[in-house]
Design a protein around this motif. Structure first.
Motif, PDB file in Angstrom:
ATOM      1  N   ARG A   1      43.401  66.114  21.627  1.00  0.00           N
ATOM      2  CA  ARG A   1      42.505  64.988  21.847  1.00  0.00           C
ATOM      3  C   ARG A   1      43.293  63.864  22.508  1.00  0.00           C
ATOM      4  O   ARG A   1      44.513  63.725  22.286  1.00  0.00           O
ATOM      5  CB  ARG A   1      41.900  64.504  20.530  1.00  0.00           C
ATOM      6  N   GLY A   2      42.603  63.077  23.308  1.00  0.00           N
ATOM      7  CA  GLY A   2      43.224  61.927  23.940  1.00  0.00           C
ATOM      8  C   GLY A   2      42.363  60.701  23.815  1.00  0.00           C
ATOM      9  O   GLY A   2      41.315  60.710  23.153  1.00  0.00           O
ATOM     10  N   THR A   3      42.769  59.674  24.472  1.00  0.00           N
ATOM     11  CA  THR A   3      42.041  58.405  24.385  1.00  0.00           C
ATOM     12  C   THR A   3      40.662  58.476  25.033  1.00  0.00           C
ATOM     13  O   THR A   3      39.826  57.607  24.802  1.00  0.00           O
ATOM     14  CB  THR A   3      42.868  57.295  25.051  1.00  0.00           C
ATOM     15  N   LYS A   4      40.401  59.548  25.815  1.00  0.00           N
ATOM     16  CA  LYS A   4      39.123  59.661  26.525  1.00  0.00           C
ATOM     17  C   LYS A   4      38.261  60.822  26.045  1.00  0.00           C
ATOM     18  O   LYS A   4      37.221  61.098  26.643  1.00  0.00           O
ATOM     19  CB  LYS A   4      39.374  59.779  28.027  1.00  0.00           C
ATOM     20  N   GLY A   5      38.714  61.524  25.010  1.00  0.00           N
ATOM     21  CA  GLY A   5      37.880  62.590  24.490  1.00  0.00           C
ATOM     22  C   GLY A   5      38.663  63.796  24.025  1.00  0.00           C
ATOM     23  O   GLY A   5      39.895  63.837  24.079  1.00  0.00           O
ATOM     24  N   GLN A   6      37.917  64.810  23.560  1.00  0.00           N
ATOM     25  CA  GLN A   6      38.488  66.034  23.012  1.00  0.00           C
ATOM     26  C   GLN A   6      38.588  67.116  24.075  1.00  0.00           C
ATOM     27  O   GLN A   6      37.716  67.244  24.942  1.00  0.00           O
ATOM     28  CB  GLN A   6      37.624  66.532  21.855  1.00  0.00           C
ATOM     29  N   CYS A   7      39.651  67.891  23.990  1.00  0.00           N
ATOM     30  CA  CYS A   7      39.841  69.029  24.895  1.00  0.00           C
ATOM     31  C   CYS A   7      39.158  70.270  24.321  1.00  0.00           C
ATOM     32  O   CYS A   7      38.566  70.229  23.247  1.00  0.00           O
ATOM     33  CB  CYS A   7      41.328  69.279  25.085  1.00  0.00           C
ATOM     34  N   ASN A   8      39.261  71.391  25.036  1.00  0.00           N
ATOM     35  CA  ASN A   8      38.678  72.638  24.559  1.00  0.00           C
ATOM     36  C   ASN A   8      39.195  72.982  23.170  1.00  0.00           C
ATOM     37  O   ASN A   8      40.369  72.784  22.859  1.00  0.00           O
ATOM     38  CB  ASN A   8      39.027  73.787  25.514  1.00  0.00           C
TER      39      ASN A   8
ATOM     40  N   GLY B   1      45.562  67.578  32.920  1.00  0.00           N
ATOM     41  CA  GLY B   1      45.200  67.232  31.558  1.00  0.00           C
ATOM     42  C   GLY B   1      44.018  68.037  31.062  1.00  0.00           C
ATOM     43  O   GLY B   1      43.762  69.152  31.521  1.00  0.00           O
ATOM     44  N   CYS B   2      43.213  67.470  30.138  1.00  0.00           N
ATOM     45  CA  CYS B   2      42.059  68.179  29.595  1.00  0.00           C
ATOM     46  C   CYS B   2      41.113  67.189  28.928  1.00  0.00           C
ATOM     47  O   CYS B   2      41.514  66.078  28.544  1.00  0.00           O
ATOM     48  CB  CYS B   2      42.496  69.253  28.588  1.00  0.00           C
ATOM     49  N   GLY B   3      39.857  67.585  28.813  1.00  0.00           N
ATOM     50  CA  GLY B   3      38.868  66.773  28.139  1.00  0.00           C
ATOM     51  C   GLY B   3      38.642  65.409  28.764  1.00  0.00           C
ATOM     52  O   GLY B   3      38.291  64.451  28.069  1.00  0.00           O
ATOM     53  N   GLY B   4      38.845  65.296  30.075  1.00  0.00           N
ATOM     54  CA  GLY B   4      38.721  64.025  30.744  1.00  0.00           C
ATOM     55  C   GLY B   4      39.932  63.133  30.602  1.00  0.00           C
ATOM     56  O   GLY B   4      39.974  62.021  31.132  1.00  0.00           O
TER      57      GLY B   4
ATOM     58  N   ASP C   1      47.264  60.539  28.570  1.00  0.00           N
ATOM     59  CA  ASP C   1      46.290  60.078  27.575  1.00  0.00           C
ATOM     60  C   ASP C   1      46.327  60.898  26.282  1.00  0.00           C
ATOM     61  O   ASP C   1      45.926  60.411  25.225  1.00  0.00           O
ATOM     62  CB  ASP C   1      44.866  60.164  28.134  1.00  0.00           C
ATOM     63  N   ILE C   2      46.759  62.162  26.356  1.00  0.00           N
ATOM     64  CA  ILE C   2      46.657  63.066  25.196  1.00  0.00           C
ATOM     65  C   ILE C   2      47.646  62.623  24.114  1.00  0.00           C
ATOM     66  O   ILE C   2      48.835  62.445  24.377  1.00  0.00           O
ATOM     67  CB  ILE C   2      46.922  64.514  25.627  1.00  0.00           C
ATOM     68  N   ASN C   3      47.127  62.456  22.908  1.00  0.00           N
ATOM     69  CA  ASN C   3      47.975  61.902  21.845  1.00  0.00           C
ATOM     70  C   ASN C   3      47.683  62.481  20.464  1.00  0.00           C
ATOM     71  O   ASN C   3      48.126  61.932  19.462  1.00  0.00           O
ATOM     72  CB  ASN C   3      47.845  60.378  21.802  1.00  0.00           C
ATOM     73  N   GLN C   4      46.950  63.603  20.387  1.00  0.00           N
ATOM     74  CA  GLN C   4      46.602  64.127  19.065  1.00  0.00           C
ATOM     75  C   GLN C   4      46.471  65.645  19.102  1.00  0.00           C
ATOM     76  O   GLN C   4      45.933  66.217  20.049  1.00  0.00           O
ATOM     77  CB  GLN C   4      45.290  63.502  18.577  1.00  0.00           C
ATOM     78  N   ILE C   5      46.957  66.285  18.041  1.00  0.00           N
ATOM     79  CA  ILE C   5      46.811  67.727  17.825  1.00  0.00           C
ATOM     80  C   ILE C   5      45.974  67.917  16.572  1.00  0.00           C
ATOM     81  O   ILE C   5      46.221  67.263  15.548  1.00  0.00           O
ATOM     82  CB  ILE C   5      48.180  68.407  17.648  1.00  0.00           C
TER      83      ILE C   5
END
Length: 371
Positions: free
Chosen positions: A281-288, A339-342, A347-351
């Protein structure tokens, strides 16, 4: 992988047996590389490392320089073996790539594996083609000296192939498509940034929801080699989530983690793996969101010597979270540049280790890392 500056270059003593006379066992290694081509780097000079060797956890794809050593050795049952006259030339060496595991607890071959793979002495099971560069096959097992080296290392005195080498099976029916390799020759010597290894890194923090985390005190000795694990009971629609500052995924290409699977034996079934999902997940949304079953485990380590309960390692290449096929191998951060999820990579900062199903999911994780 360790860089050349991190290697101590010290020789260590051990012993080696050989395998591969059936032509196909070297292509079924636990690291999941599949068919190995002779013209790839190091070709069929490969080896299996015991699952309790200190280097085992991160050994897949790494390389070791091995030379025959004229020693008197013994097996794990105490039988003494004189190999003082076994070496062709103890000054010659071969560089081997680790592609497989020599498990201590392995019911299908219990006597032999207990004899060689149970940590009484550092041991490598090497391909027959590598073994016979160092000594005659008639010896079955030899004393060795070995050290970890960069995979592009060139020994001063390379052990040559023998004129009467064991037959090589034909590669004619393997097709033309070569697999992409996650090997140091292609990835470079990349750092493994641990998110959790006996404790949570100071740059990461818990962002879980609907999840009960076991205290570090209670999780003591729940991890690999009786270290501390990250254990949690994830409730329905909850997640064990780890968060950091933006930028942590820059120049990274894969996520690795080890999962406790219980008393499964070295080759258990997927039913022993917690039924969880993985996402970023990042500041702009969740990835696959991916199922843990979407990839196969690529390393297996018991919790202690002779133990039958295991941790399995899973590798998720970051492009999977942007829709790439989860059976592909990726070896370059540029393959996740979008990147992913927009989110951009920055931006990605969460697992997230998610329970999107009903019921509680108990999970213990260790050695969570970005590479």
């Amino acid at each position: 992988m360790k860089s050349s500056s991190e290697l101590d270059w010290k020789w260590r003593t051990g012993r080696a047996t050989y395998y591969g006379t059936d032509d196909w066992s070297i292509h079924k290694g636990s690291c999941g590389y599949g068919a190995l081509w002779r013209d790839e780097p190091h070709g069929w000079d490969v080896a299996a490392m015991t699952d309790y060797h200190p280097d085992y956890a991160d050994s897949c794809g790494s390389c070791y320089e091995v030379a025959c050593d004229s020693l008197k050795i013994q097996d794990n049952y105490g039988a003494k073996l004189d190999r003082t006259y076994s070496c062709y030339d103890s000054s010659q060496s071969v560089v081997l790539r680790i592609t497989d595991t020599c498990p201590c607890t392995y019911p299908a071959n219990a006597y032999s594996n207990k004899r060689w793979c149970c940590n009484d002495m550092d041991h490598f099971d090497v391909s027959v083609w590598a073994f016979e560069k160092l000594a005659d096959k008639k010896w079955g097992v030899i004393g060795i000296k070995y050290r970890r080296v960069p995979c592009d290392y060139q020994p001063q005195n390379v052990a040559p192939a023998v004129s009467n080498a064991s037959p090589f099976p034909s590669e004619a029916n393997w097709g033309q498509d070569r697999p992409r390799r996650d090997w140091p020759e292609y990835t470079g010597q990349r750092d493994r940034d641990f998110i959790f290894d006996n404790s949570l890194d100071n740059n990461w923090w818990d962002a879980s929801w609907n999840t009960w985390l076991q205290s570090p005190k209670d999780a003591k000795e729940s991890g690999m080699r009786k270290g501390q694990a990250l254990c949690a009971n994830i409730k329905s629609q909850g997640a064990l989530a780890l968060k950091t500052n933006p930028g942590a995924f820059q120049n990274k290409y894969k996520l690795e983690f080890w999962v406790y699977v219980g008393v499964s034996g070295w080759e258990g079934t997927s039913a022993t793996v917690p039924d969880i999902k993985i996402s970023l997940r990042g500041t702009k949304g969740q990835c696959n969101v991916l199922k843990i079953y979407d990839v196969k485990p690529d390393a297996f380590e018991p919790t202690c010597n002779y133990c039958a309960d295991y941790f399995w390692r899973f590798t998720f290449y970051l492009p999977y979270f942007n829709g790439e096929w989860s059976h592909s191998t990726f070896n370059d951060p540029s393959q996740f540049a979008s990147g992913c999820g927009g989110n951009t990579v920055w931006d990605i900062n969460q697992i997230e280790f998610r329970n999107d199903w009903g019921g509680d999911k108990w999970v213990c994780l260790d050695r969570i890392a970005l590479v």
